[in-house]
Motif scaffolding. Structure first.
Motif, mmCIF file in Angstrom:
data_model
loop_
_atom_site.group_PDB
_atom_site.id
_atom_site.type_symbol
_atom_site.label_atom_id
_atom_site.label_comp_id
_atom_site.label_asym_id
_atom_site.label_seq_id
_atom_site.Cartn_x
_atom_site.Cartn_y
_atom_site.Cartn_z
ATOM 1 N N TYR A 1 0.719 -1.019 -0.266
ATOM 2 C CA TYR A 1 -0.135 0.188 -0.048
ATOM 3 C C TYR A 1 0.969 1.291 0.012
ATOM 4 O O TYR A 1 1.899 1.370 0.755
ATOM 5 N N GLN B 1 -0.019 4.007 1.187
ATOM 6 C CA GLN B 1 -0.190 4.404 2.758
ATOM 7 C C GLN B 1 0.688 4.210 3.778
ATOM 8 O O GLN B 1 0.822 4.817 4.695
ATOM 9 N N ASP C 1 -2.807 2.414 -4.074
ATOM 10 C CA ASP C 1 -3.583 2.985 -2.994
ATOM 11 C C ASP C 1 -4.668 1.919 -2.523
ATOM 12 O O ASP C 1 -5.411 1.298 -3.011
ATOM 13 N N ARG D 1 -4.889 5.629 -8.287
ATOM 14 C CA ARG D 1 -4.389 6.846 -7.766
ATOM 15 C C ARG D 1 -2.988 6.610 -7.682
ATOM 16 O O ARG D 1 -2.516 5.476 -7.334
ATOM 17 N N TRP E 1 0.999 7.851 -6.303
ATOM 18 C CA TRP E 1 1.589 8.239 -4.847
ATOM 19 C C TRP E 1 1.540 9.667 -4.831
ATOM 20 O O TRP E 1 1.004 9.962 -3.428
ATOM 21 N N VAL F 1 -2.332 10.138 -3.552
ATOM 22 C CA VAL F 1 -2.561 9.566 -2.096
ATOM 23 C C VAL F 1 -1.955 10.678 -1.189
ATOM 24 O O VAL F 1 -2.640 10.989 -0.239
#
Length: 269
Positions: free
Chosen positions: A134, A136, A161, A262, A264, A267
Protein backbone atom coordinates in the motif's frame (compact mmCIF):
# COMPACT_ATOMS: atom_id res chain seq x y z
CA UNK A 1 -12.62 -11.15 8.24
CA UNK A 2 -10.01 -8.91 9.90
CA UNK A 3 -12.36 -5.94 9.89
CA UNK A 4 -10.39 -4.12 12.60
CA UNK A 5 -7.24 -3.78 10.47
CA UNK A 6 -6.54 -1.02 7.97
CA UNK A 7 -7.59 -3.19 5.02
CA UNK A 8 -10.70 -4.46 6.79
CA UNK A 9 -11.77 -0.95 7.76
CA UNK A 10 -11.25 0.30 4.20
CA UNK A 11 -13.24 -2.58 2.70
CA UNK A 12 -16.01 -2.02 5.25
CA UNK A 13 -16.22 1.68 4.28
CA UNK A 14 -16.34 0.79 0.59
CA UNK A 15 -19.13 -1.75 1.14
CA UNK A 16 -21.20 0.62 3.27
CA UNK A 17 -20.82 3.26 0.55
CA UNK A 18 -22.51 0.76 -1.80
CA UNK A 19 -25.42 0.30 0.60
CA UNK A 20 -24.29 -3.12 1.80
CA UNK A 21 -24.97 -4.41 5.30
CA UNK A 22 -21.64 -5.58 6.71
CA UNK A 23 -20.88 -8.16 9.35
CA UNK A 24 -17.47 -7.03 10.58
CA UNK A 25 -15.62 -10.01 12.05
CA UNK A 26 -12.79 -9.24 14.51
CA UNK A 27 -10.79 -10.96 17.22
CA UNK A 28 -12.04 -10.49 20.77
CA UNK A 29 -10.46 -7.35 22.23
CA UNK A 30 -9.45 -5.91 18.85
CA UNK A 31 -8.78 -2.21 18.59
CA UNK A 32 -9.82 -0.15 15.59
CA UNK A 33 -13.18 -1.90 15.21
CA UNK A 34 -15.24 -0.22 12.47
CA UNK A 35 -17.85 2.24 13.69
CA UNK A 36 -20.93 0.14 14.35
CA UNK A 37 -23.41 2.27 12.47
CA UNK A 38 -26.74 0.88 11.32
CA UNK A 39 -25.11 -0.88 8.35
CA UNK A 40 -22.32 -2.58 10.36
CA UNK A 41 -22.64 -5.36 12.90
CA UNK A 42 -19.44 -6.33 14.71
CA UNK A 43 -18.95 -10.00 15.63
CA UNK A 44 -16.00 -11.76 17.23
CA UNK A 45 -14.30 -14.95 16.13
CA UNK A 46 -11.02 -16.82 16.43
CA UNK A 47 -9.46 -17.80 13.13
CA UNK A 48 -6.84 -19.97 14.86
CA UNK A 49 -9.49 -22.29 16.32
CA UNK A 50 -12.49 -21.60 14.10
CA UNK A 51 -14.60 -20.58 17.09
CA UNK A 52 -17.34 -18.20 15.98
CA UNK A 53 -16.93 -18.83 12.23
CA UNK A 54 -20.29 -20.54 11.71
CA UNK A 55 -22.13 -17.82 13.64
CA UNK A 56 -20.30 -15.04 11.80
CA UNK A 57 -21.16 -16.49 8.39
CA UNK A 58 -24.76 -17.51 9.06
CA UNK A 59 -27.03 -15.92 6.49
CA UNK A 60 -24.38 -13.86 4.69
CA UNK A 61 -24.19 -13.57 0.89
CA UNK A 62 -20.44 -13.05 0.62
CA UNK A 63 -17.23 -13.43 2.59
CA UNK A 64 -14.04 -11.39 2.34
CA UNK A 65 -11.24 -13.41 3.91
CA UNK A 66 -8.24 -11.47 5.14
CA UNK A 67 -5.75 -13.30 7.34
CA UNK A 68 -3.50 -11.69 9.98
CA UNK A 69 -0.23 -10.49 8.49
CA UNK A 70 2.64 -13.04 8.35
CA UNK A 71 0.69 -15.50 10.50
CA UNK A 72 2.23 -19.00 10.58
CA UNK A 73 -1.20 -20.68 10.62
CA UNK A 74 -2.54 -18.88 7.54
CA UNK A 75 -3.09 -22.01 5.42
CA UNK A 76 -5.04 -23.78 8.16
CA UNK A 77 -7.04 -20.60 8.71
CA UNK A 78 -7.93 -20.57 5.02
CA UNK A 79 -9.11 -24.18 5.21
CA UNK A 80 -11.27 -23.44 8.27
CA UNK A 81 -12.84 -20.37 6.68
CA UNK A 82 -13.46 -22.10 3.34
CA UNK A 83 -14.96 -25.14 5.07
CA UNK A 84 -17.32 -22.96 7.08
CA UNK A 85 -18.28 -20.90 4.01
CA UNK A 86 -19.11 -24.09 2.12
CA UNK A 87 -21.14 -25.44 5.04
CA UNK A 88 -23.08 -22.18 5.27
CA UNK A 89 -23.74 -22.10 1.52
CA UNK A 90 -22.03 -18.73 0.99
CA UNK A 91 -22.49 -17.76 -2.65
CA UNK A 92 -19.56 -15.38 -3.04
CA UNK A 93 -16.07 -15.68 -1.58
CA UNK A 94 -13.13 -13.29 -2.04
CA UNK A 95 -9.62 -14.00 -0.74
CA UNK A 96 -7.17 -11.18 -0.06
CA UNK A 97 -3.82 -12.62 -1.18
CA UNK A 98 -0.64 -10.77 -2.15
CA UNK A 99 1.28 -9.73 -5.24
CA UNK A 100 3.46 -12.61 -6.51
CA UNK A 101 2.34 -15.25 -3.99
CA UNK A 102 4.48 -17.93 -5.65
CA UNK A 103 7.73 -16.03 -5.06
CA UNK A 104 9.80 -18.70 -3.29
CA UNK A 105 12.10 -16.10 -1.71
CA UNK A 106 9.35 -14.88 0.65
CA UNK A 107 7.84 -17.49 3.01
CA UNK A 108 4.75 -15.47 3.88
CA UNK A 109 4.01 -14.99 0.16
CA UNK A 110 4.27 -18.76 -0.34
CA UNK A 111 1.76 -19.29 2.46
CA UNK A 112 -0.64 -17.02 0.56
CA UNK A 113 -0.22 -19.25 -2.51
CA UNK A 114 -0.93 -22.35 -0.41
CA UNK A 115 -3.95 -20.62 1.13
CA UNK A 116 -5.26 -19.80 -2.35
CA UNK A 117 -5.02 -23.46 -3.32
CA UNK A 118 -6.64 -24.62 -0.07
CA UNK A 119 -9.61 -22.31 -0.59
CA UNK A 120 -10.07 -23.28 -4.23
CA UNK A 121 -9.99 -26.95 -3.27
CA UNK A 122 -13.00 -26.43 -1.00
CA UNK A 123 -15.05 -23.83 -2.88
CA UNK A 124 -16.16 -23.89 -6.50
CA UNK A 125 -16.02 -20.19 -7.32
CA UNK A 126 -13.47 -17.98 -5.57
CA UNK A 127 -12.20 -14.52 -6.47
CA UNK A 128 -8.58 -13.82 -5.50
CA UNK A 129 -7.16 -10.31 -5.15
CA UNK A 130 -3.37 -9.93 -5.20
CA UNK A 131 -2.53 -6.38 -4.10
CA UNK A 132 0.87 -4.74 -4.11
CA UNK A 133 2.17 -2.94 -1.02
CA UNK A 134 0.00 0.00 0.00
CA UNK A 135 1.10 3.54 -0.76
CA UNK A 136 -0.40 4.52 2.61
CA UNK A 137 2.30 2.51 4.41
CA UNK A 138 4.82 5.28 3.66
CA UNK A 139 2.62 8.33 4.19
CA UNK A 140 3.35 8.88 7.93
CA UNK A 141 7.10 8.68 7.32
CA UNK A 142 6.83 11.05 4.36
CA UNK A 143 4.92 13.55 6.49
CA UNK A 144 7.63 13.26 9.15
CA UNK A 145 10.32 13.98 6.53
CA UNK A 146 12.23 10.70 6.80
CA UNK A 147 11.43 7.40 5.06
CA UNK A 148 13.66 4.72 6.57
CA UNK A 149 13.51 1.23 5.08
CA UNK A 150 15.58 -1.92 5.75
CA UNK A 151 16.22 -2.48 2.05
CA UNK A 152 17.50 -0.62 -1.01
CA UNK A 153 15.96 2.81 -1.58
CA UNK A 154 16.54 2.32 -5.32
CA UNK A 155 14.54 -0.90 -5.77
CA UNK A 156 11.34 -0.47 -7.85
CA UNK A 157 7.80 -0.74 -6.46
CA UNK A 158 4.29 -0.36 -7.87
CA UNK A 159 2.62 0.59 -4.60
CA UNK A 160 -1.17 0.72 -4.73
CA UNK A 161 -3.71 3.00 -3.08
CA UNK A 162 -5.55 1.16 -0.29
CA UNK A 163 -8.82 2.85 -1.20
CA UNK A 164 -8.50 1.60 -4.79
CA UNK A 165 -8.05 -1.94 -3.44
CA UNK A 166 -11.08 -1.51 -1.18
CA UNK A 167 -13.16 -0.22 -4.09
CA UNK A 168 -12.31 -3.34 -6.10
CA UNK A 169 -13.01 -5.56 -3.09
CA UNK A 170 -16.49 -4.08 -2.72
CA UNK A 171 -17.04 -4.42 -6.46
CA UNK A 172 -16.18 -8.11 -6.70
CA UNK A 173 -18.20 -8.87 -3.57
CA UNK A 174 -21.35 -7.22 -4.90
CA UNK A 175 -21.26 -7.57 -8.69
CA UNK A 176 -21.57 -10.58 -10.96
CA UNK A 177 -18.86 -11.94 -13.24
CA UNK A 178 -15.85 -12.21 -10.92
CA UNK A 179 -16.15 -15.79 -9.65
CA UNK A 180 -13.07 -17.85 -10.47
CA UNK A 181 -11.01 -14.78 -11.37
CA UNK A 182 -7.62 -13.72 -10.02
CA UNK A 183 -6.79 -10.02 -10.14
CA UNK A 184 -3.36 -8.47 -9.66
CA UNK A 185 -3.80 -5.02 -8.08
CA UNK A 186 -0.71 -2.91 -8.67
CA UNK A 187 -0.41 0.86 -8.69
CA UNK A 188 0.13 2.86 -11.90
CA UNK A 189 3.74 3.94 -11.23
CA UNK A 190 7.05 2.15 -10.94
CA UNK A 191 8.91 4.14 -8.29
CA UNK A 192 11.80 3.59 -5.91
CA UNK A 193 11.65 4.79 -2.30
CA UNK A 194 14.13 7.49 -3.27
CA UNK A 195 11.78 8.68 -6.02
CA UNK A 196 8.80 8.49 -3.67
CA UNK A 197 10.66 10.71 -1.19
CA UNK A 198 11.37 13.25 -3.93
CA UNK A 199 7.70 13.29 -4.97
CA UNK A 200 6.60 13.60 -1.35
CA UNK A 201 8.85 16.60 -0.83
CA UNK A 202 7.28 18.27 -3.86
CA UNK A 203 3.71 17.58 -2.73
CA UNK A 204 4.13 18.22 0.99
CA UNK A 205 6.37 21.26 0.67
CA UNK A 206 9.15 20.15 3.00
CA UNK A 207 12.29 18.01 2.63
CA UNK A 208 11.76 14.24 2.69
CA UNK A 209 14.81 11.99 2.97
CA UNK A 210 15.01 8.33 1.91
CA UNK A 211 17.42 6.23 4.00
CA UNK A 212 18.28 2.54 3.82
CA UNK A 213 19.04 1.18 7.29
CA UNK A 214 20.92 -2.10 7.81
CA UNK A 215 18.62 -5.08 8.23
CA UNK A 216 20.31 -5.94 11.53
CA UNK A 217 19.43 -2.48 12.84
CA UNK A 218 15.78 -3.21 12.01
CA UNK A 219 16.04 -6.66 13.65
CA UNK A 220 17.28 -5.19 16.94
CA UNK A 221 14.96 -2.17 16.66
CA UNK A 222 11.40 -2.31 15.29
CA UNK A 223 11.64 -6.04 14.59
CA UNK A 224 12.72 -6.96 18.11
CA UNK A 225 9.14 -7.06 19.42
CA UNK A 226 7.92 -9.49 16.76
CA UNK A 227 7.77 -13.29 17.07
CA UNK A 228 10.87 -14.92 15.59
CA UNK A 229 8.97 -16.45 12.67
CA UNK A 230 7.39 -13.11 11.70
CA UNK A 231 10.75 -11.37 12.00
CA UNK A 232 12.43 -13.97 9.80
CA UNK A 233 9.63 -13.73 7.21
CA UNK A 234 10.04 -9.97 6.99
CA UNK A 235 13.83 -10.16 6.77
CA UNK A 236 13.42 -12.55 3.81
CA UNK A 237 11.02 -10.02 2.27
CA UNK A 238 13.51 -7.16 2.71
CA UNK A 239 16.23 -9.26 1.08
CA UNK A 240 13.90 -9.97 -1.83
CA UNK A 241 13.17 -6.25 -2.13
CA UNK A 242 16.91 -5.60 -2.30
CA UNK A 243 17.17 -7.93 -5.28
CA UNK A 244 14.05 -7.00 -7.25
CA UNK A 245 11.68 -4.68 -5.41
CA UNK A 246 7.99 -5.58 -5.78
CA UNK A 247 6.48 -4.75 -9.16
CA UNK A 248 3.17 -5.70 -10.74
CA UNK A 249 1.00 -4.92 -13.76
CA UNK A 250 -1.60 -2.14 -13.20
CA UNK A 251 -3.79 -3.13 -16.16
CA UNK A 252 -6.27 -5.24 -14.14
CA UNK A 253 -6.76 -2.52 -11.56
CA UNK A 254 -7.21 0.11 -14.27
CA UNK A 255 -9.80 -2.04 -16.05
CA UNK A 256 -11.74 -2.88 -12.90
CA UNK A 257 -11.88 0.72 -11.71
CA UNK A 258 -12.73 2.11 -15.14
CA UNK A 259 -10.27 4.93 -14.49
CA UNK A 260 -6.60 5.55 -13.78
CA UNK A 261 -5.59 4.16 -10.38
CA UNK A 262 -4.51 6.76 -7.84
CA UNK A 263 -0.84 7.67 -7.94
CA UNK A 264 1.55 8.24 -5.03
CA UNK A 265 1.09 11.97 -5.60
CA UNK A 266 -2.70 11.53 -5.44
CA UNK A 267 -2.47 9.64 -2.14
CA UNK A 268 -0.23 12.28 -0.59
CA UNK A 269 -2.47 15.10 -1.80
Amino acid sequence: MGAAGKTGRAVTRALVARGVRVRAAVRAGSRGVPDAGPSVRVVTLDLTTGDGLAEAMAGVDGVYHLAPNVHPDEVAMARRVAHSAAAQGVSRFVFHSVLHPDDASMPHHRRKAEAERAIRARLDSVTVLRPAAYAQNLVPAARAGLIEVPHSVDAPFTNVDLDDVAEVAAMVLTEEGHGGETYELAGPERLSVREMAETAASVLGHPVEAVAIPVQEWVTGPGATLPEQARDDLVAMFESYDRQGLVGDPSSLRRLLGREPRSWRDVLA
